[in-house]
Motif scaffolding. Structure first.
Motif, PDB file in Angstrom:
ATOM      1  N   CYS A  79       0.914  -1.190   0.172  1.00 42.55           N
ATOM      2  CA  CYS A  79       0.187   0.289   0.132  1.00 42.55           C
ATOM      3  C   CYS A  79       1.080   1.544   0.094  1.00 42.55           C
ATOM      4  O   CYS A  79       0.486   2.273  -0.466  1.00 42.55           O
ATOM      5  N   TYR A  83     -10.674  -3.884  -0.405  1.00 37.44           N
ATOM      6  CA  TYR A  83     -10.923  -2.926   2.266  1.00 37.44           C
ATOM      7  C   TYR A  83     -11.931  -3.791   2.665  1.00 37.44           C
ATOM      8  O   TYR A  83     -11.729  -4.146   3.768  1.00 37.44           O
ATOM      9  N   SER A 109      -1.918   1.162   6.503  1.00 34.40           N
ATOM     10  CA  SER A 109      -2.186   0.108   5.123  1.00 34.40           C
ATOM     11  C   SER A 109      -3.752   0.054   4.683  1.00 34.40           C
ATOM     12  O   SER A 109      -4.060   0.819   3.715  1.00 34.40           O
ATOM     13  N   MET A 123      -3.873   2.816   1.397  1.00 35.46           N
ATOM     14  CA  MET A 123      -5.408   2.789   0.795  1.00 35.46           C
ATOM     15  C   MET A 123      -6.627   3.284   0.315  1.00 35.46           C
ATOM     16  O   MET A 123      -7.105   3.863  -0.562  1.00 35.46           O
TER      17      MET A 123
END
Length: 157
Positions: A73, A103, A135, A139
């Protein structure tokens, strides 16, 4: 200028590399016993339905997955941050949709696994939690860059 302006053929290299990037997400889902959705979802053979989940895998494996995800990421974000023109190529691979599905499936599962686990050493928990949060943040930032470049910028121009 950057290397892509000097070497336009790098766009086709990027195009060929993206399935590999998406495979990273699929591999993480697979390791967590989760099924990926979308273009790449292959039907699983019955004997392949593993009972390993993020919650019951060995701690070292959970650490490896979280580290792998964090690296991926951060790298994706850093790349798109310095080179937003690549967004068009990412979008050709339905990247926003794939990232959002990943996700939705993986993050709650991994967060829950991290929270519920018993740790000999609390610094391990703190480190895992910091990395999964990082992370998640990266994202979202990748998603924002993509939406901004692919959807908003063309309207503004």
């Amino acid at each position: 200028g950057n290397i892509f302006t000097q070497q336009p053929s790098y766009f086709s290299d990027l195009d060929e590399t993206l399935p590999t990037v998406l495979q990273v997400f699929n591999n993480i889902l697979h390791k967590c016993g989760l099924q990926c959705e979308g273009a790449s979802a292959e039907p699983q053979k019955l004997e392949e339905r593993v009972s390993v989940t993020a919650g019951n895998m060995p701690l070292q494996e959970l650490k490896d997955i979280v580290l792998y995800l964090c690296d991926t990421c951060t790298t994706l974000w850093a790349f798109l941050d310095v080179f937003p023109l690549a967004c068009q190529t990412f979008q050709k691979h339905e990247f926003c949709y794939r990232l959002a599905s990943f996700y939705e499936l993986a993050i709650p599962e991994l967060e829950s696994a991290i929270k519920k686990r018993h740790y000999e050493d609390n610094s391990v928990f703190a480190d895992l939690w910091r990395r999964i949060s990082h992370s998640r943040k990266k994202m979202m930032e990748v998603f924002h860059i993509l939406i901004n470049q692919v959807c908003l910028q063309p309207i503004l121009e």
